[in-house]
Design a protein around this motif. Structure first.
Motif, PDB file in Angstrom:
ATOM      1  N   ILE A 209       0.806  -1.247  -0.070  1.00  0.00           N
ATOM      2  CA  ILE A 209      -0.061   0.282   0.208  1.00  0.00           C
ATOM      3  C   ILE A 209       0.826   1.139   0.020  1.00  0.00           C
ATOM      4  O   ILE A 209       0.454   2.431  -0.070  1.00  0.00           O
ATOM      5  CB  ILE A 209      -1.094   0.023   1.336  1.00  0.00           C
ATOM      6  N   ILE A 210       2.161   1.192   0.185  1.00  0.00           N
ATOM      7  CA  ILE A 210       2.983   2.256   0.232  1.00  0.00           C
ATOM      8  C   ILE A 210       2.888   3.216  -0.860  1.00  0.00           C
ATOM      9  O   ILE A 210       2.714   4.300  -1.047  1.00  0.00           O
ATOM     10  CB  ILE A 210       4.567   1.861   0.340  1.00  0.00           C
ATOM     11  N   PHE A 211       2.804   2.399  -2.290  1.00  0.00           N
ATOM     12  CA  PHE A 211       2.519   3.351  -3.515  1.00  0.00           C
ATOM     13  C   PHE A 211       1.224   4.141  -3.635  1.00  0.00           C
ATOM     14  O   PHE A 211       1.267   5.250  -3.879  1.00  0.00           O
ATOM     15  CB  PHE A 211       2.923   2.421  -4.629  1.00  0.00           C
ATOM     16  N   SER A 212       0.195   3.359  -2.986  1.00  0.00           N
ATOM     17  CA  SER A 212      -1.166   4.076  -2.889  1.00  0.00           C
ATOM     18  C   SER A 212      -1.100   5.104  -1.936  1.00  0.00           C
ATOM     19  O   SER A 212      -1.561   6.192  -2.230  1.00  0.00           O
ATOM     20  CB  SER A 212      -1.834   2.978  -2.401  1.00  0.00           C
ATOM     21  N   LEU A 213      -0.285   5.053  -1.010  1.00  0.00           N
ATOM     22  CA  LEU A 213      -0.343   6.235   0.103  1.00  0.00           C
ATOM     23  C   LEU A 213       0.527   7.200  -0.657  1.00  0.00           C
ATOM     24  O   LEU A 213       0.035   8.555  -0.236  1.00  0.00           O
ATOM     25  CB  LEU A 213       0.306   5.635   1.361  1.00  0.00           C
ATOM     26  N   ASP A 214       1.366   6.858  -1.225  1.00  0.00           N
ATOM     27  CA  ASP A 214       2.372   8.051  -2.095  1.00  0.00           C
ATOM     28  C   ASP A 214       1.390   8.900  -3.010  1.00  0.00           C
ATOM     29  O   ASP A 214       1.289  10.011  -3.145  1.00  0.00           O
ATOM     30  CB  ASP A 214       3.265   7.386  -3.017  1.00  0.00           C
ATOM     31  N   LYS A 215       0.532   8.248  -3.754  1.00  0.00           N
ATOM     32  CA  LYS A 215      -0.364   8.799  -4.757  1.00  0.00           C
ATOM     33  C   LYS A 215      -1.495   9.663  -3.836  1.00  0.00           C
ATOM     34  O   LYS A 215      -1.743  10.831  -4.164  1.00  0.00           O
ATOM     35  CB  LYS A 215      -1.258   7.922  -5.458  1.00  0.00           C
ATOM     36  N   LEU A 216      -2.032   9.158  -2.839  1.00  0.00           N
ATOM     37  CA  LEU A 216      -2.784   9.941  -1.832  1.00  0.00           C
ATOM     38  C   LEU A 216      -2.299  11.112  -1.343  1.00  0.00           C
ATOM     39  O   LEU A 216      -2.989  12.178  -1.332  1.00  0.00           O
ATOM     40  CB  LEU A 216      -3.436   9.148  -0.946  1.00  0.00           C
ATOM     41  N   ILE A 321     -20.835   6.952   1.751  1.00  0.00           N
ATOM     42  CA  ILE A 321     -20.567   8.042   0.877  1.00  0.00           C
ATOM     43  C   ILE A 321     -18.925   8.281   0.610  1.00  0.00           C
ATOM     44  O   ILE A 321     -18.722   8.748  -0.576  1.00  0.00           O
ATOM     45  CB  ILE A 321     -21.100   9.247   1.621  1.00  0.00           C
ATOM     46  N   LEU A 322     -18.229   7.904   1.463  1.00  0.00           N
ATOM     47  CA  LEU A 322     -16.653   8.203   1.253  1.00  0.00           C
ATOM     48  C   LEU A 322     -15.904   7.006   0.601  1.00  0.00           C
ATOM     49  O   LEU A 322     -14.775   7.046   0.990  1.00  0.00           O
ATOM     50  CB  LEU A 322     -15.983   8.505   2.511  1.00  0.00           C
ATOM     51  N   TYR A 323     -16.459   6.544  -0.450  1.00  0.00           N
ATOM     52  CA  TYR A 323     -15.825   5.716  -1.299  1.00  0.00           C
ATOM     53  C   TYR A 323     -15.392   6.005  -2.677  1.00  0.00           C
ATOM     54  O   TYR A 323     -16.073   6.426  -3.495  1.00  0.00           O
ATOM     55  CB  TYR A 323     -16.612   4.330  -1.104  1.00  0.00           C
ATOM     56  N   SER A 324     -14.272   5.417  -2.927  1.00  0.00           N
ATOM     57  CA  SER A 324     -13.640   5.695  -4.279  1.00  0.00           C
ATOM     58  C   SER A 324     -12.956   4.486  -4.714  1.00  0.00           C
ATOM     59  O   SER A 324     -12.206   3.770  -3.906  1.00  0.00           O
ATOM     60  CB  SER A 324     -12.679   6.901  -4.519  1.00  0.00           C
ATOM     61  N   GLU A 325     -12.955   4.045  -6.096  1.00  0.00           N
ATOM     62  CA  GLU A 325     -12.329   2.839  -6.408  1.00  0.00           C
ATOM     63  C   GLU A 325     -11.001   3.411  -7.064  1.00  0.00           C
ATOM     64  O   GLU A 325     -10.232   2.146  -7.730  1.00  0.00           O
ATOM     65  CB  GLU A 325     -12.981   2.127  -7.549  1.00  0.00           C
ATOM     66  N   ASN A 326     -10.706   4.456  -7.270  1.00  0.00           N
ATOM     67  CA  ASN A 326      -9.388   4.885  -7.858  1.00  0.00           C
ATOM     68  C   ASN A 326      -8.830   6.186  -7.081  1.00  0.00           C
ATOM     69  O   ASN A 326      -9.807   6.760  -6.150  1.00  0.00           O
ATOM     70  CB  ASN A 326      -9.683   5.203  -9.378  1.00  0.00           C
ATOM     71  N   TYR A 327      -7.893   6.795  -7.414  1.00  0.00           N
ATOM     72  CA  TYR A 327      -7.078   7.963  -7.017  1.00  0.00           C
ATOM     73  C   TYR A 327      -7.194   8.934  -7.780  1.00  0.00           C
ATOM     74  O   TYR A 327      -6.426   9.962  -8.133  1.00  0.00           O
ATOM     75  CB  TYR A 327      -5.654   7.680  -6.694  1.00  0.00           C
ATOM     76  N   ASP A 328      -8.539   9.212  -8.526  1.00  0.00           N
ATOM     77  CA  ASP A 328      -8.808  10.453  -9.147  1.00  0.00           C
ATOM     78  C   ASP A 328      -8.832  11.886  -8.625  1.00  0.00           C
ATOM     79  O   ASP A 328      -9.440  11.767  -7.287  1.00  0.00           O
ATOM     80  CB  ASP A 328     -10.183  10.335  -9.763  1.00  0.00           C
ATOM     81  N   ASN A 331     -11.921  13.392  -7.581  1.00  0.00           N
ATOM     82  CA  ASN A 331     -12.883  12.566  -6.978  1.00  0.00           C
ATOM     83  C   ASN A 331     -12.550  12.415  -5.202  1.00  0.00           C
ATOM     84  O   ASN A 331     -13.319  12.820  -4.382  1.00  0.00           O
ATOM     85  CB  ASN A 331     -12.988  11.393  -7.292  1.00  0.00           C
ATOM     86  N   ILE A 332     -11.142  12.337  -5.144  1.00  0.00           N
ATOM     87  CA  ILE A 332     -10.423  12.480  -3.869  1.00  0.00           C
ATOM     88  C   ILE A 332     -10.819  13.744  -3.084  1.00  0.00           C
ATOM     89  O   ILE A 332     -11.304  13.929  -1.790  1.00  0.00           O
ATOM     90  CB  ILE A 332      -9.052  12.068  -3.849  1.00  0.00           C
ATOM     91  N   TYR A 337     -13.576  16.959   1.074  1.00  0.00           N
ATOM     92  CA  TYR A 337     -14.507  18.200   1.440  1.00  0.00           C
ATOM     93  C   TYR A 337     -15.629  17.644   2.152  1.00  0.00           C
ATOM     94  O   TYR A 337     -16.047  18.198   3.080  1.00  0.00           O
ATOM     95  CB  TYR A 337     -14.836  18.833  -0.045  1.00  0.00           C
ATOM     96  N   ARG A 338     -16.349  16.440   1.463  1.00  0.00           N
ATOM     97  CA  ARG A 338     -17.535  16.075   2.107  1.00  0.00           C
ATOM     98  C   ARG A 338     -17.444  15.498   3.641  1.00  0.00           C
ATOM     99  O   ARG A 338     -18.078  15.643   4.562  1.00  0.00           O
ATOM    100  CB  ARG A 338     -18.072  14.912   1.489  1.00  0.00           C
ATOM    101  N   SER A 339     -16.088  14.842   3.937  1.00  0.00           N
ATOM    102  CA  SER A 339     -15.623  14.292   5.071  1.00  0.00           C
ATOM    103  C   SER A 339     -15.472  15.468   6.288  1.00  0.00           C
ATOM    104  O   SER A 339     -15.480  15.170   7.297  1.00  0.00           O
ATOM    105  CB  SER A 339     -14.544  13.530   5.137  1.00  0.00           C
ATOM    106  N   HIS A 340     -15.507  16.527   5.771  1.00  0.00           N
ATOM    107  CA  HIS A 340     -15.377  17.887   6.651  1.00  0.00           C
ATOM    108  C   HIS A 340     -16.581  18.547   6.949  1.00  0.00           C
ATOM    109  O   HIS A 340     -16.639  19.067   8.122  1.00  0.00           O
ATOM    110  CB  HIS A 340     -14.384  18.912   6.310  1.00  0.00           C
TER     111      HIS A 340
END
Length: 372
Positions: A209-216, A321-328, A331-332, A337-340
């Motif tokens: 997951i390190i590469f995924s964290l990098d993208k996020l 509500i706070l689900y995404s299948e990608n790192y667009d 979208n993120i 914003y919605r989480s806040h």
């Protein structure tokens, strides 16, 4: 009642399956039951933390001068298990009047020994299944598959962390009972401070997951949002050097310390998986216990995971509500914003906190499945 838990993974107040066992078994002891832990010497020596004195610990040696070489299958496995049974386990069962055995479908050693004890004693065997051994240990899948089948065949009930296990093991699905990983109770109202804007992650940081964290994190940096990464993987340290908005923090000694930090410092938490399920095969079935803990803390969680992962399926089925299948990026950004500010997000977290993921409910479900 008197229970014997047989496992290489031990119940300690740390993280992952260890803390799930610790929470369940500690509650059993509080209610007057006895919990005995049977493990091997190597696993005991490599434990993450000392075990609580409320459990009775029994250790079988991995080596003795008279042991034949051990193999995870065949006659050499049976000989070793028979020695363990005659010299150690039989006396434990008799002396402490063990009523039931608890197993853990994990690894390639004591899971098969649990099945062996079930066969010798005919005691009821209830097993946890949190991660599919075939998906985690693909390099040695032949013997692991055989031993996994042994414990699943002998188990009277299997407590699974997601319904996706039924797809992997359809021949045993009638034994499977859904039991989400139990979170730790925590009084959020006492510790909650002013609302920060940080995003947080706390738990095991797998290499995958390190590469995924990098993208996020790159997305968060453009939004000028700080990220606290609490974990135990030195490979992720470069993220703190690469990005100005990242703080890497070692795992806290206890789950309560981690929970308190998240509440006081992070407005949102994340589950960040690879977009391709083949990069992390076990997410097909495993359910992230950290997500349940975030919910219990009342912290909204952004979940990024493939649709075919267990948590991805759960998000779709439950309209998370706070689900995404990608790192667009857009979208993120929208999810952050919605989480806040979105009251629907807060209401959804509160609902699962008080119902499906309520630790009192999950403990009650566990005891019902274990005792009745």
């Amino acid at each position: 009642m008197n229970f014997l838990f047989i496992s290489e993974i031990l119940p300690t107040d740390t993280y992952a399956s260890e803390i799930v066992f610790y929470r369940h078994f500690s509650e059993l002891v509080k209610k007057g039951h006895s919990v005995h832990i049977l493990t091997d010497q190597n696993s005991y020596n490599n434990r993450n933390k000392d075990l609580s004195s409320e459990f009775s610990i029994h250790i079988v040696p991995n080596r003795k001068w008279f042991y034949l070489p051990f193999k995870p299958f065949g006659i050499l496995q049976n000989i070793r298990f028979y020695i363990y049974y005659l010299l150690y386990v039989r006396s434990i069962l008799r002396k402490y009047k063990i009523d039931k055995i608890i197993g853990y479908v994990h690894g390639n050693f004591l899971l098969a020994f649990s099945a062996f004890i079930k066969k010798k004693t005919h005691l009821q065997l209830i097993s946890f299944l949190h991660d599919d051994p075939n998906e985690i240990n693909r390099s040695d899948s032949d013997s692991i598959g055989i031993n996994t089948i042994k414990i699943l065949s002998k188990s009277d009930k299997v407590l699974v962390a997601s319904d996706s296990f039924k797809e992997n093991w359809p021949q045993f699905k009638n034994k499977f009972y859904l039991l989400y990983p139990i979170p730790g109770s925590f009084d959020c109202t006492v510790h909650l401070k002013s609302s920060p804007t940080k995003v947080g992650y706390s738990g095991t940081i797998y290499d995958e997951i390190i590469f995924s964290l990098d993208k996020l994190i790159s997305i968060l940096e453009t939004l000028k949002i700080d990220f606290d990464l609490i974990g135990n993987n030195n490979k992720s340290a470069y993220l703190q050097e690469k990005y100005n908005n990242v703080q890497c923090i070692p795992l806290f000694p206890t789950s309560n310390e981690s929970n308190e930090y998240l509440i006081n410092n992070c407005r949102t938490c994340v589950i960040a998986y690879p977009e391709n399920i083949d990069q992390m095969p076990w997410i097909r079935t495993c359910f992230p216990s950290k997500f349940i803990q975030y919910c219990l803390l009342g912290i909204p969680s952004i979940i990024i995971a493939p649709k075919k992962s267990a948590i991805g399926k759960w998000c779709i089925e439950n309209n998370w509500i706070l689900y995404s299948e990608n790192y667009d990026n857009k979208n993120i950004e929208k999810l952050i914003y919605r989480s806040h500010i979105d009251q629907m997000v807060f209401d959804q977290v509160e609902y699962f906190k008080n119902s499906i993921f309520n630790p009192l409910k999950l403990q009650s479900d566990f005891e019902e499945l274990l005792i009745n």
